[in-house]
Scaffold this motif. Structure first.
Motif, PDB file in Angstrom:
ATOM      1  N   GLU A   2       0.686  -1.152  -0.022  1.00  9.96           N
ATOM      2  CA  GLU A   2      -0.010   0.011   0.132  1.00  9.96           C
ATOM      3  C   GLU A   2       0.772   1.278  -0.013  1.00  9.96           C
ATOM      4  N   SER A   3       1.382   1.674   1.072  1.00  7.83           N
ATOM      5  CA  SER A   3       2.092   3.001   1.346  1.00  7.83           C
ATOM      6  C   SER A   3       3.640   2.842   1.148  1.00  7.83           C
ATOM      7  N   SER A   4       3.805   3.926   0.351  1.00  5.96           N
ATOM      8  CA  SER A   4       5.312   3.858  -0.223  1.00  5.96           C
ATOM      9  C   SER A   4       6.323   4.073   0.850  1.00  5.96           C
ATOM     10  N   LEU A   5       6.033   4.977   1.712  1.00  7.52           N
ATOM     11  CA  LEU A   5       6.866   5.287   3.125  1.00  7.52           C
ATOM     12  C   LEU A   5       6.618   4.099   3.967  1.00  7.52           C
ATOM     13  N   ASN A   7       6.652   0.970   2.961  1.00 12.58           N
ATOM     14  CA  ASN A   7       7.413   0.073   1.870  1.00 12.58           C
ATOM     15  C   ASN A   7       9.057   0.323   2.106  1.00 12.58           C
ATOM     16  N   GLU A   8       9.268   1.560   2.299  1.00 11.08           N
ATOM     17  CA  GLU A   8      10.742   2.094   2.555  1.00 11.08           C
ATOM     18  C   GLU A   8      11.053   1.745   3.791  1.00 11.08           C
ATOM     19  N   GLU A  11      11.522  -2.211   3.852  1.00 14.10           N
ATOM     20  CA  GLU A  11      12.911  -2.548   3.281  1.00 14.10           C
ATOM     21  C   GLU A  11      14.164  -2.221   3.907  1.00 14.10           C
TER      22      GLU A  11
ATOM     23  N   THR B  63      -1.890   4.543   5.956  1.00 11.20           N
ATOM     24  CA  THR B  63      -1.439   5.257   4.748  1.00 11.20           C
ATOM     25  C   THR B  63      -1.005   6.549   4.901  1.00 11.20           C
ATOM     26  N   LYS B  69      -4.882   3.200  -0.917  1.00 12.75           N
ATOM     27  CA  LYS B  69      -4.776   3.017  -2.607  1.00 12.75           C
ATOM     28  C   LYS B  69      -6.073   2.050  -2.787  1.00 12.75           C
TER      29      LYS B  69
END
Lengths: 197, 197
Positions: A2-5, A7-8, A11, B63, B69
């Motif tokens: 969902e959320s790119s933050l 995700n970061e 990771e 989110t 999303k």
């Protein structure tokens, strides 16, 4: 995901030893859902530590000061020097033994294939200390791996040039261990190294 | 321990799930000795995520935007709503199934003893959505624990008031599992829930 933050963050957590994709996700959700304050505290503690912690000018261990607590402790026996591979070995020895001498932390071990030679381990620094004539006993406490043994051997020879006697920590059957569970290398070491009862 | 900043970092690492004193120490030394850059990246990713990630206004998942999303994806079937306990359940369902409806994330489960009632789970928000009349099927995918079952039961009754049919995900023997390793509760569930072959 969902959320790119998010995700970061997941990771980034994978850089920690023993943390894979699932654990990284679990850690991220734990911090976001349950303990954001602790997460901010952890982030700032990491930044502070990484920014400010360098190496002791004498023994190369991790410290935010010029000299670490052990090196700057005048009450300790400066005629004894214990050689270890990493700062965590210092902690382990301090907790387990009543050793009151000094340490020298290699921050690694000789490994020519990985480009780790005597300079990378600060052995020039060590030789300077040998030259002062203050050190009478050198205790080689590198790990009993091939690289650790090679490193111990190398430092032993270096000490020999300055007439400093070196000892190696004992290898053998661990206390509480059972003979038939111990690997054959350790067992043969323990047998060869038997002492008068 | 030697350095107080190091000490703080090790202590702070213990806030992560499954991380005790030894692992915290190992993580700290790993970052300081081997990968300071990754450590700084992790710290900043954590701060960014914790600062900016909030909850979706519609489904309550995590989110950094107003709507997540999935909620803002007009291509999904808005007549289906799947109720889960946490954002990681959404990820698990998205990866495992071809479900194309929407989600509602409780961010917990009913647990009166811990002070978690219908308001804490955003059930008023859920009821607002029931009232729009858009939702035709409710899929209850809370965990098969006592609290999860109670929560599912409560939401089922709530849905009943609005004439919305609710289904519960199947519980039974996991695929690849063996009957004699499955606990008796699951086995009796699987037996009661048998279907025509």
């Amino acid at each position: 995901m969902e959320s790119s933050l998010l995700n970061e963050m997941v990771e980034a957590f994978k850089c920690l030893p023993g943390v894979g994709a699932r654990t990284a996700q679990r850690m991220s959700f734990h911090l976001l859902e349950r303990d954001r304050e602790a997460g901010l505290r952890l982030a700032s503690a990491m930044q502070q530590a990484i920014d400010k912690i360098g190496h002791c000018q004498l023994c190369r261990t991790l410290t935010e000061h010029e000299f670490c607590k052990i090196c700057s402790n005048t009450g300790r026996d400066s005629s004894k020097l214990c050689i270890v591979e990493s700062p965590s070995d210092v902690i382990a020895l301090e907790q387990a033994t009543d050793y009151r001498g000094h340490y020298f932390v290699l921050m690694g071990k000789l490994s020519p294939l990985d480009g780790v030679g005597p300079e990378q381990l600060g052995l020039d620094l060590l030789e300077n200390r040998f030259e002062t004539g203050e050190i009478k006993e050198l205790i080689l406490a590198t790990n009993p791996t091939i690289e650790g043994e090679v490193t111990a051997h190398y430092i032993h020879q270096l000490a020999g040039k300055h007439d400093i006697s070196a000892t190696r920590i004992a290898h053998g059957v661990p206390i509480g261990g059972e003979l038939d569970y111990v690997d054959s290398g350790t067992l043969s070491h323990a047998f060869d190294g038997r002492r008068a009862y």
